[in-house]
Design an enzyme around this catalytic site. Structure first.
Site, PDB file in Angstrom:
ATOM      1  N   HIS A   1       1.595   5.093   0.578  1.00 15.34           N
ATOM      2  CA  HIS A   1       2.652   5.388   1.558  1.00 15.34           C
ATOM      3  C   HIS A   1       3.745   4.325   1.504  1.00 15.34           C
ATOM      4  O   HIS A   1       4.933   4.625   1.410  1.00 15.34           O
ATOM      5  CB  HIS A   1       2.085   5.527   2.977  1.00 15.34           C
ATOM      6  CG  HIS A   1       1.045   4.513   3.376  1.00 15.34           C
ATOM      7  ND1 HIS A   1       0.688   3.417   2.597  1.00 15.34           N
ATOM      8  CD2 HIS A   1       0.281   4.414   4.496  1.00 15.34           C
ATOM      9  CE1 HIS A   1      -0.239   2.722   3.211  1.00 15.34           C
ATOM     10  NE2 HIS A   1      -0.508   3.304   4.362  1.00 15.34           N
ATOM     11  N   TYR A   2       3.311   3.072   1.521  1.00 16.94           N
ATOM     12  CA  TYR A   2       4.262   1.945   1.489  1.00 16.94           C
ATOM     13  C   TYR A   2       5.044   1.945   0.168  1.00 16.94           C
ATOM     14  O   TYR A   2       6.283   1.842   0.161  1.00 16.94           O
ATOM     15  CB  TYR A   2       3.482   0.640   1.669  1.00 16.94           C
ATOM     16  CG  TYR A   2       4.339  -0.594   1.761  1.00 16.94           C
ATOM     17  CD1 TYR A   2       5.046  -0.884   2.931  1.00 16.94           C
ATOM     18  CD2 TYR A   2       4.462  -1.479   0.693  1.00 16.94           C
ATOM     19  CE1 TYR A   2       5.841  -2.022   3.033  1.00 16.94           C
ATOM     20  CE2 TYR A   2       5.246  -2.609   0.779  1.00 16.94           C
ATOM     21  CZ  TYR A   2       5.933  -2.879   1.943  1.00 16.94           C
ATOM     22  OH  TYR A   2       6.720  -4.009   2.030  1.00 16.94           O
ATOM     23  N   SER A   3       4.334   2.090  -0.945  1.00 15.02           N
ATOM     24  CA  SER A   3       4.997   2.060  -2.261  1.00 15.02           C
ATOM     25  C   SER A   3       5.997   3.199  -2.382  1.00 15.02           C
ATOM     26  O   SER A   3       7.130   3.009  -2.857  1.00 15.02           O
ATOM     27  CB  SER A   3       3.953   2.172  -3.376  1.00 15.02           C
ATOM     28  OG  SER A   3       3.011   1.123  -3.282  1.00 15.02           O
TER      29      SER A   3
ATOM     30  N   SER B   1       7.523   4.830   0.051  1.00 13.09           N
ATOM     31  CA  SER B   1       8.671   4.648   0.952  1.00 13.09           C
ATOM     32  C   SER B   1       9.664   3.647   0.363  1.00 13.09           C
ATOM     33  O   SER B   1      10.881   3.832   0.442  1.00 13.09           O
ATOM     34  CB  SER B   1       8.203   4.180   2.341  1.00 13.09           C
ATOM     35  OG  SER B   1       7.714   2.853   2.306  1.00 13.09           O
TER      36      SER B   1
END
Ligand SMILES: NC(=O)c1ccc[n+]([C@@H]2O[C@H](COP(=O)([O-])OP(=O)(O)OC[C@H]3O[C@@H](n4cnc5c(N)ncnc54)[C@H](O)[C@@H]3O)[C@@H](O)[C@H]2O)c1
Length: 250
Positions: A156-158, A160
């Site tokens: 999710h972080y990567s 985004s």
């Protein structure tokens, strides 16, 4: 500390209540800018403003960056408070914790994209018309090395942050002849309170990937953001600046 010239500039720093955003605000104030701190955390905003007050003009704005009406109203309030807006640093972000993609909660996945990517979109959408009226502007988007490489256990972080890099490249081209430069930075890990949102094994993994074998200092990121916000950065837009202690070779 080298001198940067941000005299007369008005800068918005999202997520400015602590961590990288706070260090950026401090560096900008030391360089002559007026700073509007935007953050969701009212108590930490007050603390930050108190600590920074002696360094220059600071305003605080409680804002939920995923709420378009709130971002629009906060943009108006900032422009009214300081007469104009010159610089936008899209720094606020969350990690959403760590886990393999198929184990992550869907609502958390969406929230990470909402804060880390839709938030900067909404801020740019609201602020760019002010920069266009100004005839000058700088936007710095705080992405991550995770957006370039894709960290396992952080899809999710990567994703985004990769999206934020794409947004930067598109908007940079759209504004290329407007004297408004849009760039992104991709830091490796800096020991801030964001670490409390990650597993220790993930933090150890991130450190193990940094050839300099240490964490990034928030003042080091602030220096890069400060320079990208200044007139000295003049012929670069839609670009991605590495600050990963040697991890990225591109
Ligand atoms: N620290 C690192 O290791 C690291 C590495 C690469 C990139 N980054 C990026 O740098 C940025 C700053 O990170 P940090 O380490 O200073 O984190 P931090 O958690 O210390 O600070 C983030 C700030 O953003 C604010 N915020 C979060 N969600 C918000 C929302 N919806 N609306 C308004 N404000 C909100 C928080 O209240 C907080 O003050 C983030 O985008 C992060 O992804 C950090």
């Amino acid at each position: 500390m080298n001198k940067l010239d941000l005299n007369g500039r008005v800068a918005i720093v999202t997520g400015g209540a602590r961590g990288i955003g706070y260090a950026t605000a401090a560096r900008m104030l030391a360089s002559g800018a007026t700073v509007a701190l935007w953050d969701i955390d009212a108590a930490r905003l007050d603390e930050a403003a108190g600590a920074l007050a002696a360094s220059g003009t600071v305003s605080t704005h409680v804002v939920e960056l995923t709420d378009e009406a709130c971002v629009t109203a906060t943009t108006q309030a900032t422009a009214q408070a300081h007469g104009k807006i010159d610089i936008l640093v899209n720094n606020a972000g969350i990690t959403g914790g760590n886990g393999r993609l198929w184990e992550l909660d869907t609502a958390t996945w969406r929230r990470v994209v909402d804060v880390n990517l839709v938030g900067p979109f909404l801020a740019c959408k609201a602020v760019v018309p002010h920069l266009l009226r100004n005839g000058w502007g700088r936007i710095v988007n705080v992405a991550s090395i995770a957006g370039k490489e894709g960290n396992a256990n952080a899809s999710h972080y990567s994703a985004s942050k990769a999206g934020l890099i794409g947004l930067t490249k598109s908007l940079g081209k759209e504004l290329a002849t407007s004297n408004i430069l849009v760039n992104a930075i991709t830091p490796a890990a800096a020991k801030t309170e964001i670490f409390s949102q990650m597993k220790q094994e993930h933090i150890d993994f991130m450190l193990s990937k940094i050839p300099m074998n240490r964490f990034l200092q928030v003042e080091e990121v602030a220096a890069l953001i400060g320079w990208l916000s200044s007139e000295d950065c003049a012929f670069t837009t839609g670009a991605v600046f590495d600050i990963s202690g040697g991890r990225a070779v591109y």
